[in-house]
Design a protein around this motif. Structure first.
Motif, PDB file in Angstrom:
ATOM      1  N   GLU A 255      38.730   0.289 -20.874  1.00 50.83           N
ATOM      2  CA  GLU A 255      38.568   0.265 -22.469  1.00 50.83           C
ATOM      3  C   GLU A 255      37.161   0.502 -22.156  1.00 50.83           C
ATOM      4  O   GLU A 255      36.446   0.261 -21.180  1.00 50.83           O
ATOM      5  CB  GLU A 255      38.214  -0.885 -22.741  1.00 50.83           C
ATOM      6  N   VAL A 256      36.849   1.129 -23.443  1.00 54.94           N
ATOM      7  CA  VAL A 256      35.260   1.178 -23.067  1.00 54.94           C
ATOM      8  C   VAL A 256      34.708   1.397 -24.089  1.00 54.94           C
ATOM      9  O   VAL A 256      35.283   1.288 -25.830  1.00 54.94           O
ATOM     10  CB  VAL A 256      35.039   2.842 -22.868  1.00 54.94           C
ATOM     11  N   CYS A 257      33.448   1.084 -24.691  1.00 53.07           N
ATOM     12  CA  CYS A 257      32.615   0.887 -25.695  1.00 53.07           C
ATOM     13  C   CYS A 257      31.030   2.717 -25.941  1.00 53.07           C
ATOM     14  O   CYS A 257      30.936   2.171 -24.961  1.00 53.07           O
ATOM     15  CB  CYS A 257      32.183  -0.326 -26.486  1.00 53.07           C
TER      16      CYS A 257
ATOM     17  N   THR B 202      30.798   1.047 -18.522  1.00 49.49           N
ATOM     18  CA  THR B 202      32.353   1.079 -17.540  1.00 49.49           C
ATOM     19  C   THR B 202      31.518   1.569 -16.682  1.00 49.49           C
ATOM     20  O   THR B 202      31.623   2.731 -16.433  1.00 49.49           O
ATOM     21  CB  THR B 202      33.190   0.579 -18.753  1.00 49.49           C
TER      22      THR B 202
ATOM     23  N   LYS C  57      31.556   5.703 -20.797  1.00 43.23           N
ATOM     24  CA  LYS C  57      31.362   4.728 -21.889  1.00 43.23           C
ATOM     25  C   LYS C  57      31.939   6.062 -22.937  1.00 43.23           C
ATOM     26  O   LYS C  57      32.319   7.165 -22.790  1.00 43.23           O
ATOM     27  CB  LYS C  57      29.565   4.979 -22.281  1.00 43.23           C
ATOM     28  N   SER C  58      31.819   5.203 -24.210  1.00 44.27           N
ATOM     29  CA  SER C  58      32.265   6.211 -25.282  1.00 44.27           C
ATOM     30  C   SER C  58      30.947   6.773 -25.848  1.00 44.27           C
ATOM     31  O   SER C  58      29.782   6.978 -25.625  1.00 44.27           O
ATOM     32  CB  SER C  58      32.954   5.305 -26.496  1.00 44.27           C
TER      33      SER C  58
ATOM     34  N   ALA D 231      36.809  -0.510 -28.044  1.00 44.09           N
ATOM     35  CA  ALA D 231      37.596  -1.498 -27.742  1.00 44.09           C
ATOM     36  C   ALA D 231      36.005  -1.594 -28.335  1.00 44.09           C
ATOM     37  O   ALA D 231      34.456  -1.792 -27.327  1.00 44.09           O
ATOM     38  CB  ALA D 231      37.459  -2.437 -26.825  1.00 44.09           C
TER      39      ALA D 231
ATOM     40  N   PRO E  16      34.903  -4.027 -24.187  1.00 46.61           N
ATOM     41  CA  PRO E  16      35.801  -3.940 -23.235  1.00 46.61           C
ATOM     42  C   PRO E  16      35.968  -4.927 -22.706  1.00 46.61           C
ATOM     43  O   PRO E  16      35.181  -6.290 -21.803  1.00 46.61           O
ATOM     44  CB  PRO E  16      35.138  -2.546 -22.490  1.00 46.61           C
TER      45      PRO E  16
END
Length: 150
Positions: A77-79, A84, A117-118, A146, A149
């Motif tokens: 999951e990344v944001c 991350t 990351k996003s 997410a 994350p």
């Protein structure tokens, strides 16, 4: 590839639909699939035309890849607001980002740490990320957005 650029900028790997000489025939009811699957196949054939393949029909001698030969992906999951970091046991030699929703790069001073990351404040469609390390190991991740994350 021994060197990796300092920062990967949204490497887009969007490949078109695989082509085959024989397209799936949606009128064929002797293929052991559910009506829902058949409707999806018919829709895909209408969209992609004669180039549509669902992976069952290829030219020449082919066989499906068995599950025992597949490398199951890890969940990631990344944001947008947080980075991350993924630590690998060996130096990273190759990274492929599934689409433009991700940005990734090597952490400064560490050749075995990938930061991800996003690229956007949010995205809805799951994507993927693949990494190969110097020791020949292959890692694959299914990536989704997410707000927080894990």
């Amino acid at each position: 590839m021994k060197t990796i650029t300092k920062f990967f900028v949204a490497a887009v790997a969007l490949f078109g639909v695989a082509t085959a000489a024989t397209a799936k025939n949606p009128d064929n009811t002797n293929n052991n699939v559910s009506p829902e699957t058949e409707q999806v196949a018919e829709h895909d054939m209408n969209v992609y035309g004669a180039n549509y393949t669902d992976g069952d029909k290829f030219d020449g001698l082919t066989r499906k890849v068995g599950f025992d030969r597949m490398i199951p992906p890890h969940a990631l999951e990344v944001c947008y607001n947080k980075t991350t970091h993924i630590i690998f046991p060996a130096e990273i030699t190759y990274v492929d980002l599934g689409n433009e929703n991700l940005v990734a790069g090597l952490a400064d001073g560490a050749k075995n740490v990938l930061r991800v990351k996003s690229a956007f404040k949010s995205f809805k469609q799951e994507t993927n990320l693949s990494v190969i390390t110097e020791d020949g190991s292959y890692y694959t991740f299914n990536v989704k957005f997410a707000k927080e994350p894990l």
